[in-house]
Write an enzyme that holds these catalytic residues in place. Structure first.
Site, PDB file in Angstrom:
ATOM      1  N   ASP A 131     -36.391-137.004  59.959  1.00  0.00           N
ATOM      2  CA  ASP A 131     -36.211-136.124  58.813  1.00  0.00           C
ATOM      3  C   ASP A 131     -34.805-135.530  58.888  1.00  0.00           C
ATOM      4  OD1 ASP A 131     -37.014-134.338  56.599  1.00  0.00           O
ATOM      5  OD2 ASP A 131     -36.872-132.786  58.145  1.00  0.00           O
ATOM      6  N   ASP A 330     -39.832-131.463  61.316  1.00  0.00           N
ATOM      7  CA  ASP A 330     -40.011-130.068  61.714  1.00  0.00           C
ATOM      8  C   ASP A 330     -40.661-129.205  60.641  1.00  0.00           C
ATOM      9  OD1 ASP A 330     -37.710-130.158  60.001  1.00  0.00           O
ATOM     10  OD2 ASP A 330     -37.216-128.138  60.707  1.00  0.00           O
ATOM     11  N   ASP A 334     -43.261-132.310  56.345  1.00  0.00           N
ATOM     12  CA  ASP A 334     -43.292-133.456  57.260  1.00  0.00           C
ATOM     13  C   ASP A 334     -44.661-133.652  57.894  1.00  0.00           C
ATOM     14  OD1 ASP A 334     -40.545-133.819  56.822  1.00  0.00           O
ATOM     15  OD2 ASP A 334     -40.046-132.382  58.408  1.00  0.00           O
TER      16      ASP A 334
END
Length: 450
Positions: A131, A330, A334
């Site tokens: 990410d 995080d 996600d």
């Protein structure tokens, strides 16, 4: 013939006190044959056969040299030796000890692993999906540029934007609020606040309808931005996150926000590639901005403009190609992707929901710990294979020897004492080999330690 028969009997009836037990038994056979009134030649042949059988029995000894231990026959002693050395203790210790020590070693490195299955799966990973915001970047975006449009003043723009963003939890909202605070601009209360997932937000500030978000959000509101597209693309090419604000249906401003890439992220990507993993960057940002960030990181594969609810589908798509995927993230958005991935890895500085959904948690925001987790997984699986070898090798060698396979050639047998020592040694070998994982260090650490 009676006198000859008596001589034959006397010949095979020595004093029992002076003869071994076998000879006494042969003499007794001769007496019984004489008493049975058999023919003399027949009696002689039978007596000779009994003597030969006795002599052969002296040569053909059973296990343990045909010498019983106390009152126990030699076969029972062999049975005990086989039973002792065939104990599967080492086999039962081979896998759990290695996994337990491996999880402990990971914790010392700052890597929390939820269970043994995750540790075992990590060694098969061939794809890593990172990410962007908060994972490869610091997650503290800063407002680097504000372009006012249609005669709106910067202070008015910041006041309205801060008022609308005050109720938002998005990292970009922090950048707007920090910029307003740094200029001493006080945010007002906003009404009718609504977060539009993957697009932006809407609110009413001072009676004015406000939209803040990406290009798609404003286009859905039929707001014409054609004359500002080039400005937007230039900001994207610089790797900045750019978004619009519209007030009462008119474009009011373009915000350019930059989030600093973590210094260790570039090294982390290099390490993952050196381990044979293909690395992807996953983000909801514009494709041009995402590619600019990916170039700085050394990542060739970019999954851009992905809505939060579609991140998990992207992971499934990669898995459908036969990939074993690790998702590193995080944020709240996600969490579904972390749960779907073969191994979900959460950055410990992120949200609690992401940590809960992940299989592995990095206690620090250092992405280099991902490579260490994979290396530790590979070391653990290697140790398990070694443990299984030591567990089997003792049994493969010891059980046949204990059963007497070498006795006809060498006269060697395995006593229960030696069998128990070998069984214990196999368990000690397995545990000791597993404990070597406590001193695990990645190749980079070994070079640093000289």
């Amino acid at each position: 013939h009676a006198r000859g028969d008596r001589r034959l009997c006397r010949r095979h009836q020595p004093c029992a006190a002076d003869q071994p037990r076998g000879a006494v038994l042969v003499g007794a056979v001769a007496v019984r044959l004489h008493q049975a009134h058999l023919d003399r030649k027949v009696r002689r042949r039978l007596v000779r056969g009994a003597g030969a059988a006795h002599r052969g029995a002296g040569r053909i000894r059973g296990p343990a040299g045909a010498r019983p231990l106390g009152r126990y026959p030699a076969g029972a002693v062999n049975f005990v030796s086989v039973l002792v050395i065939a104990c599967p203790c080492a086999l039962g210790l081979a896998t759990p000890t290695a996994i337990m020590v491996g999880i402990g070693a990971a914790a010392e490195l700052g890597i929390l692993i939820r269970g043994g299955e995750s540790l075992e799966t990590a060694h098969r990973l061939n794809t890593a999906v990172l990410d962007k915001t908060g994972t490869v970047t610091k997650g503290r975006p800063e407002l680097t540029q504000l372009i006012s449009l249609n005669g709106f003043h910067e202070e008015e723009i910041l006041r309205i934007a801060a008022s609308a963003e005050k109720n938002s939890e998005h990292p970009l909202a922090t950048a707007i609020l920090d910029a307003a605070n740094s200029r001493g601009i006080k945010a007002n209360a906003a009404a009718e606040f609504r977060a539009i997932e993957g697009f932006g937000l809407s609110a009413v500030v001072d009676g004015k309808k406000v939209f803040i978000g990406n290009l798609r959000l404003l286009e859905e509101q039929k707001i014409n931005l054609s004359e500002h597209r080039q400005t937007l693309e230039n900001l994207f090419d610089e790797g900045k996150t750019a978004f619009f604000m519209a007030i009462d249906g008119r474009p009011a401003a373009i915000f350019a926000v930059s989030d600093t890439i973590k210094t260790e992220a570039i090294e982390a990507v290099r390490q993952l590639k050196s381990l044979g993993l293909e690395v992807f960057l996953l983000t909801g940002d514009n494709a041009r901005a995402a590619k600019a960030v990916a170039r700085k990181l050394g990542i060739e594969n970019v999954l851009a403009e992905i809505l939060p609810q579609d991140k998990a589908n992207e992971i499934k798509r990669l898995q459908s190609q036969g990939r074993v995927v690790a998702m590193i993230g995080d944020g709240i958005n996600d969490a579904p992707a972390l749960a779907v991935a073969d191994v979900g890895i959460a950055v410990g500085t992120g949200t609690d929901i992401a940590i809960e959904a992940a299989d592995i948690t990095l206690m620090r925001g250092d992405l280099r710990l991902v490579a260490k987790a994979i290396l530790l997984s590979r070391a653990t699986l290697r140790t398990i294979r070694q443990n299984l070898f030591w567990a089997f090798i003792y049994n493969v060698i010891g059980v046949p020897v204990a059963a007497g396979v070498l006795y006809p050639f060498t006269g060697i047998l395995l006593s229960p004492v030696i069998a128990s020592a070998a069984m214990s040694l196999s368990s000690v070998s397995v545990v000791t080999n597993s404990l070597r994982l406590r001193s695990f260090a990645s190749p980079e650490q070994r070079r640093e330690n000289g």
